[in-house]
Design a protein around this motif. Structure first.
Motif, PDB file in Angstrom:
ATOM      1  N   ALA A   1       4.744  -7.189   1.793  1.00 11.72           N
ATOM      2  CA  ALA A   1       4.094  -8.191   0.950  1.00 11.72           C
ATOM      3  C   ALA A   1       3.628  -9.369   1.784  1.00 11.72           C
ATOM      4  N   ARG A   2       2.568 -10.021   1.327  1.00 13.59           N
ATOM      5  CA  ARG A   2       2.077 -11.254   1.926  1.00 13.59           C
ATOM      6  C   ARG A   2       2.519 -12.411   1.043  1.00 13.59           C
ATOM      7  N   VAL A   3       3.272 -13.344   1.603  1.00 15.17           N
ATOM      8  CA  VAL A   3       3.849 -14.445   0.833  1.00 15.17           C
ATOM      9  C   VAL A   3       3.225 -15.749   1.304  1.00 15.17           C
ATOM     10  N   PHE A   4       2.536 -16.446   0.398  1.00 16.47           N
ATOM     11  CA  PHE A   4       1.889 -17.712   0.713  1.00 16.47           C
ATOM     12  C   PHE A   4       2.541 -18.827  -0.097  1.00 16.47           C
ATOM     13  N   THR A   5       3.120 -19.799   0.598  1.00 14.98           N
ATOM     14  CA  THR A   5       3.684 -20.960  -0.067  1.00 14.98           C
ATOM     15  C   THR A   5       2.708 -22.124   0.035  1.00 14.98           C
ATOM     16  N   ARG A   6       2.941 -23.123  -0.836  1.00 15.36           N
ATOM     17  CA  ARG A   6       2.056 -24.289  -0.900  1.00 15.36           C
ATOM     18  C   ARG A   6       0.591 -23.854  -1.037  1.00 15.36           C
ATOM     19  N   THR A   7       0.406 -22.818  -1.815  1.00 18.65           N
ATOM     20  CA  THR A   7      -0.911 -22.222  -2.022  1.00 18.65           C
ATOM     21  C   THR A   7      -1.075 -21.935  -3.509  1.00 18.65           C
TER      22      THR A   7
ATOM     23  N   ARG B   1       8.187  -0.367  -3.554  1.00 17.35           N
ATOM     24  CA  ARG B   1       7.654   0.875  -4.118  1.00 17.35           C
ATOM     25  C   ARG B   1       6.345   1.287  -3.448  1.00 17.35           C
ATOM     26  N   GLY B   2       5.919   0.509  -2.453  1.00 18.76           N
ATOM     27  CA  GLY B   2       4.726   0.870  -1.699  1.00 18.76           C
ATOM     28  C   GLY B   2       3.445   0.222  -2.152  1.00 18.76           C
ATOM     29  N   TRP B   3       3.510  -0.674  -3.128  1.00 17.34           N
ATOM     30  CA  TRP B   3       2.298  -1.364  -3.547  1.00 17.34           C
ATOM     31  C   TRP B   3       1.970  -2.482  -2.568  1.00 17.34           C
ATOM     32  N   ARG B   4       0.681  -2.733  -2.376  1.00 19.14           N
ATOM     33  CA  ARG B   4       0.235  -3.845  -1.537  1.00 19.14           C
ATOM     34  C   ARG B   4       0.270  -5.115  -2.391  1.00 19.14           C
ATOM     35  N   VAL B   5       1.079  -6.086  -1.959  1.00 17.37           N
ATOM     36  CA  VAL B   5       1.387  -7.244  -2.800  1.00 17.37           C
ATOM     37  C   VAL B   5       1.022  -8.536  -2.077  1.00 17.37           C
ATOM     38  N   VAL B   6       0.437  -9.453  -2.815  1.00 23.60           N
ATOM     39  CA  VAL B   6       0.259 -10.831  -2.370  1.00 23.60           C
ATOM     40  C   VAL B   6       0.967 -11.732  -3.377  1.00 23.60           C
ATOM     41  N   LEU B   7       1.788 -12.657  -2.880  1.00 15.83           N
ATOM     42  CA  LEU B   7       2.459 -13.640  -3.729  1.00 15.83           C
ATOM     43  C   LEU B   7       1.966 -15.025  -3.344  1.00 15.83           C
TER      44      LEU B   7
END
Length: 526
Positions: free
Chosen positions: A170-176, A28-34
């Motif tokens: 989106a920016r996806v960070f694992t083990r974080t 939907r165009g939102w800036r997302v960090v996971l």
């Protein structure tokens, strides 16, 4: 110190709900960090019974709204990713001591008609003395019922949502881990911490708590309000569901649903070609859900219940693998863990910067949950943006370039396997099918310019080549052997300990720079 990473929404949790919400918001165009504290789908979301189903047994608890919602989602999901989801027929042998036949017929009628079906056939009665599905069953079971649901590779479903979220920015960070989240009137200030001690800061307009079994403890122990108000207003009941895997109990492609004297049900499902998956249990647990494992009494229970139906008894000695997942169910004061609602609740909190907590849920309704959550977050941020995921493909699900226009999800996949074999005749039939199942239309990115098996690099373990391991590292956040052998695939079931060790050794000697956190030395969130 590096400047904080700015985003509109910080999503906490890399299970199916967190990844689904991140995907929907990013689309939907939102800036997302996971941020996910472990691997994607490391816990509950890779430990389900792996069914896309309405929940036939929930009709007895009058959960009609939940069942209808789930039934509506079955075919939406099947069409979105026919490589990791497919129709499955279930056989219910009739035991008159459990439920009368008229009650089962009524339940199946409702199941067939609560939502529209285009792909899945309806239910019918079956003579178990004549039909092949009756052959593995004890002779007293002469009558049964057959109905439709779907199967899903649950861990891959999570990863595909994360891939699609990243594809939409989106920016996806694992083990974080989100080690702290401070709320004020303007937004959230969060600290992301890696296991090696490196940290970075994130500034977000809104926060989504999709931490699954940790959702309640995250609000109580990590998220800090601007004032003194309590953020945790709901309670979770953590219910462990355990499964066993045994060598194949039957030859056909149907699954079984067995009614038990305790009024529960278990499934016996064809699994990974050579095995049968049997589950699940319902045991309430207390304390940290990390590391949940099956108990001996659960193994005995599943074996005993399956043996009530199969001619050949299932014993604990037959078990080749087990797994257990902890379901975060919203506490509704029910005394029976089996009766606790599987529906979800989205709880918005507007006392300061927007906070949305996700309570409960089941894998079948993840897309609708994510859609509702993204709409709610948009409203809290003051801008309504339109839903988009219904009718959208998940990565690898659009097979048009391989087979032309879609027809039916199940037959479309078979056409993909056939086309893959025609384009790359050097792939063996079993290998072509496995790669098509795992990657769908993305299989071309794995094969690349290869014109023979040698072009895929060294065969690290049977049927597993370096090209696939590099793709899993580069595109799917895989770092260690468990990521590859038990979540991105189930190859661990088919390999010897020595073969599994070879995979582990290769991954340790070939770390991927985008996965090992080296970019955090300069800007930990870049």
């Amino acid at each position: 110190m590096a400047a904080p990473l700015d985003c509109d929404v910080l999503v906490v949790g890399g299970g199916i709900n967190g990844c689904g919400i991140a995907r929907d918001l990013a689309g939907r165009g939102w800036r997302v960090v996971l941020a996910e504290q472990d691997d994607l789908a490391a816990h509950t979301s890779s430990s389900s019974t792996k069914l896309i189903h309405g929940g036939l047994r929930y009709l007895e608890y009058r959960e009609f709204s939940l069942v209808r919602k789930a039934l509506q989602e079955r075919e939406v999901l099947l069409k979105s990713a026919p490589h990791i989801m497919w129709p499955l027929r279930f056989v219910m042998p009739h035991d008159p001591a459990m439920r009368p036949a008229w009650l089962i017929r009524l339940g199946l009628f409702l199941y067939d008609h609560l939502a529209r079906r285009e792909v899945l056939p309806g239910s019918r009665g079956v003579d178990l003395r004549q039909h092949p599905v009756g052959a593995p069953l004890q002779d007293q079971f002469t009558r049964g019922f057959v109905y439709s649901d779907g199967w899903v590779d649950d861990a891959r479903l999570v990863v595909l949502n994360a891939i699609d979220a990243r594809a939409h920015g989106a920016r996806v960070f694992t083990r974080t881990r989100v080690s702290s989240a401070q709320r004020d009137a303007r937004g959230w200030q969060a600290t992301l911490a890696r296991a090696d001690g490196r940290q970075c800061q994130v500034r977000a307009g809104a926060l989504v708590n999709a931490a699954g079994p940790w959702a309640e403890s995250f609000l109580r122990e990590t998220a800090r309000p601007a004032g003194h108000e309590a953020l945790a207003t709901k309670s979770l009941r953590l219910v462990k569901g355990s499964h066993i895997v045994v060598r194949r109990c039957f030859e056909h492609d149907h699954a079984y649903i067995f009614q038990n004297p305790d009024k529960r049900i278990i499934f016996a499902i064809p699994y990974e070609r050579d095995f049968t998956l049997i589950g699940t249990t319902d045991q309430e647990i207390h304390g940290d859900p990390r590391g949940a494992a099956i108990a001996e009494d659960e193994i005995a229970y599943l074996c005993a219940q399956a043996s009530r139906y199969f001619k050949r008894a299932v014993t604990p000695a037959d078990v080749v693998w087990t797994y257990a997942g902890v379901r975060p169910l919203l506490d509704d004061a029910s005394g029976d863990p089996s009766a606790v609602t599987r529906d979800y609740l989205l709880e918005p909190n507007r006392e300061g910067a927007p906070l949305l907590s996700v309570w409960g849920g089941k894998i079948t309704t993840f897309r609708k949950l994510a859609e509702d959550a993204a709409t709610e977050v948009g409203q809290m941020l003051g801008e309504a943006r339109q839903p988009w995921t219904e009718g959208a493909f998940l990565p690898g699900g659009d097979l048009h370039d391989w087979i032309g226009p879609a027809r039916r999800p199940d037959t479309d996949f078979e056409r993909l396997v056939q086309t893959l074999g025609q384009r790359h005749p050097w792939l063996s039939g079993p290998l072509a099918r496995r790669l098509a199942r795992a990657y769908g239309a993305r299989v071309g990115a794995l094969i690349g310019e290869a014109r023979s098996l040698a072009g895929l690099g060294t065969e690290v373990a049977p049927g597993l080549y370096e090209a696939e391991l590099r793709l899993l590292q580069r595109e799917e956040w895989a770092q260690d052997a468990d990521d590859v052998l038990w979540r991105r695939s189930k190859l661990g079931l088919h390999y010897t300990p020595e073969e599994r060790q070879r995979v582990s050794d290769w991954l340790q000697s070939h770390p991927h720079p985008e996965n090992d956190g080296t970019d955090m030395k300069v800007n930990p969130c870049s």
